[in-house]
Enzyme design. Structure first.
Site, PDB file in Angstrom:
ATOM      1  N   ASP A 297      -5.454  -6.860 -16.377  1.00 38.38           N
ATOM      2  CA  ASP A 297      -5.120  -5.510 -15.927  1.00 38.38           C
ATOM      3  C   ASP A 297      -4.677  -5.482 -14.461  1.00 38.38           C
ATOM      4  O   ASP A 297      -5.001  -6.374 -13.674  1.00 38.38           O
ATOM      5  CB  ASP A 297      -6.337  -4.592 -16.062  1.00 38.38           C
ATOM      6  CG  ASP A 297      -6.669  -4.247 -17.502  1.00 38.38           C
ATOM      7  OD1 ASP A 297      -6.100  -4.876 -18.411  1.00 38.38           O
ATOM      8  OD2 ASP A 297      -7.521  -3.365 -17.709  1.00 38.38           O
ATOM      9  N   HIS A 438      -8.667  -9.246 -14.536  1.00 33.44           N
ATOM     10  CA  HIS A 438      -7.728  -8.573 -13.639  1.00 33.44           C
ATOM     11  C   HIS A 438      -6.957  -9.642 -12.865  1.00 33.44           C
ATOM     12  O   HIS A 438      -7.558 -10.384 -12.075  1.00 33.44           O
ATOM     13  CB  HIS A 438      -8.455  -7.641 -12.670  1.00 33.44           C
ATOM     14  CG  HIS A 438      -9.167  -6.512 -13.350  1.00 33.44           C
ATOM     15  ND1 HIS A 438     -10.382  -6.676 -13.990  1.00 33.44           N
ATOM     16  CD2 HIS A 438      -8.820  -5.211 -13.512  1.00 33.44           C
ATOM     17  CE1 HIS A 438     -10.761  -5.520 -14.508  1.00 33.44           C
ATOM     18  NE2 HIS A 438      -9.841  -4.610 -14.230  1.00 33.44           N
TER      19      HIS A 438
END
Length: 488
Positions: A297, A438
């Protein structure tokens, strides 16, 4: 007075959250750098000219976020090669705002900090960035704006007030007061106090930007020169009127906004992007073999290309939930990700909590992000991961694609430790798992080689989210938490 939760000695940062408008493709320069198209300028709904400086080699968005739903925050700043002082100044500014937020707001329910930015100019010898800050949960609408400028000739970072010649400040203030007098909610006494001396002007004249015609737009934050219900007050001074009042730097900025040059005069150098082989085309039937979906992400970030190289060595496919603003600033990385065979998902424009937006705002935010990703990669996302995993009935109704969550949270956003991230992923991995990472964190990227090596040895196949769910179309109304969980 400023927003009650803001420290008054810190410059505020916010305004209308709008996309930095995408431009047509860059053209090659003689020195090998990409250069902006002639008509690079576009404008926001408020008339302020913006550009998408995709011609700057090595331009990256540095983003960080805290995914704890009790205190969500997301900050970002551009990293411009050759403008290190500018990058450092923006970093200090946004990290200062984050520190203020974490120090004041995290003991309050339902607060959120979001920092977004757009380039106002990036050609010739000037760079300008306009920041929008949403600090939600307190009084007012939680929105403020500020602009910062960079003079590539001197290497100096300049405040918005530097656009005006100091000796002309009296005439400038008089014209500004006349323009504001017609605004509902304007407070003449508050305006006089804001313009009283150099320190006050430097503090309150913190958002000056030009329209595509060269008119100067001056924006004041809520309660600075008007009553709070009036919100931000704006004045527009015509180009011909304001030009004699501008500093030399201000005139250079105005010229670059109206007629941008076809290059940005910087001395930064960057390494060329690596060429990666596509991921394996071998079809993995997750009903017959063990599959795991690695998802990343908030990117692309500075380490995304390193991550792509790690994945390529293991012929691994993954799913990248991309932030629209990052896609505009780093289209080459998004395109490279798609060309390597990875899935691209929508992760909103600037990582705002979608449950705080209206139905139309949710739709517009995700639509603009889809379009930014499509322009960058040629691929339109078919799945969405809402920031912070925040979903309500409005988000479900206005999201154009299925919502995809995760079954394993490595907490890499909280613990910036590669070994800890590795242990979290390996200990929780199971067939059908959707693992959350992430790629904006270098510590996460450093953990991936061992994750890939260990799970490969355990017999896992690395697939995209869509592949993990059977490879077919996911119903739009379905919210997916893992490859083996029922729809919720």
């Amino acid at each position: 007075m400023k927003h009650p939760c803001k420290i008054t000695t810190v410059v505020a940062i916010t305004g209308l959250v709008t996309a930095a408008c995408a431009v047509s493709g860059p053209t090659p320069a003689r020195d090998g750098r990409r250069t902006p198209p002639v008509h690079a300028a576009a404008h926001h709904a408020d008339g302020i000219a913006t550009v998408s400086p995709t011609w700057i080699d090595g331009l990256r968005v540095i983003r960080d976020s805290g995914n704890d739903r009790s205190c969500p925050w997301s900050i970002a700043y551009p990293q411009v090669p050759g403008a290190d002082a500018f990058t450092a100044a923006l970093r200090r500014m946004v990290e200062g705002r984050r520190a203020d937020f974490l120090g004041q707001a995290c003991d309050q329910p339902a607060w959120e900090l979001n920092l977004d930015f757009a380039f106002l100019a990036a050609s010739g010898d000037v760079i300008g960035v306009r920041y929008t800050e949403w600090w939600l949960g307190g009084a007012g609408d939680g929105r403020s704006t500020t602009t910062r400028w960079y003079d590539t000739e001197t290497g100096k970072v300049l405040p918005a007030s530097a656009l005006v010649e100091p000796g002309s400040m009296g005439k400038f203030a008089a014209g500004l007061g006349t323009a504001l007098a017609r605004k509902q909610g304007f407070d003449p006494q508050a305006f006089r106090e804001a313009m009283a001396d150099d320190a006050s002007r430097a503090r309150y004249l913190d958002d000056l930007a030009f329209t595509a015609r060269g008119d100067l737009v001056v924006t004041f934050d809520e309660s600075v020169v008007g009553v709070a219900p009036a919100g931000q007050l704006r004045a527009v001074l015509p180009a011909a009127t304001v030009r004699p009042l501008l500093s030399d730097f201000g005139r250079r900025v105005q010229r670059q906004v109206v007629e941008p040059e076809r290059r940005l005069r910087l001395n930064g150098t960057v390494s060329p992007s690596p060429t990666l082989p596509p991921a394996s085309e071998e079809s993995s039937d997750c009903r017959r073999v063990k599959c795991v979906a690695l998802t990343f992400d908030d990117g692309p970030g500075p380490s995304t290309e390193v991550l792509l190289a790690h994945l390529a060595r293991y012929h691994a496919r993954a799913t990248f939930f991309v932030v629209g603003q990052n896609a505009v600033m780093s289209p080459d990385v998004v395109r490279q990700t798609a060309e390597a065979g990875h899935e691209i998902g929508n992760h909103s424009w600037s990582h705002r909590d979608l449950t705080r937006l209206t139905a139309d705002q949710v739709h517009d935010d995700l639509r603009r992000t889809d379009e930014a990703i499509r322009k960058a990669s040629g691929v339109t996302p078919t799945i969405v991961r809402p920031p912070y995993g925040a979903v309500n009935a409005v988000v479900r109704a206005r999201t154009p694609h299925p919502l995809v969550m995760w079954s394993v949270d490595t907490l890499d956003w909280k613990y910036r430790d590669a070994a800890r991230v590795t242990r979290a992923a390996l200990s929780a991995a199971k067939p059908g798992a959707i693992i959350l990472f992430h790629d904006i964190h270098p510590t996460t990227v450093a953990a991936i080689p061992r994750v890939l090596r260990t799970l490969s040895a355990r017999g896992y196949h690395f697939v995209t989210v869509t592949q993990a769910l059977g490879g077919g179309e996911i119903p739009r109304t379905r919210t997916v938490f893992s490859g083996v969980s029922p729809a919720l």
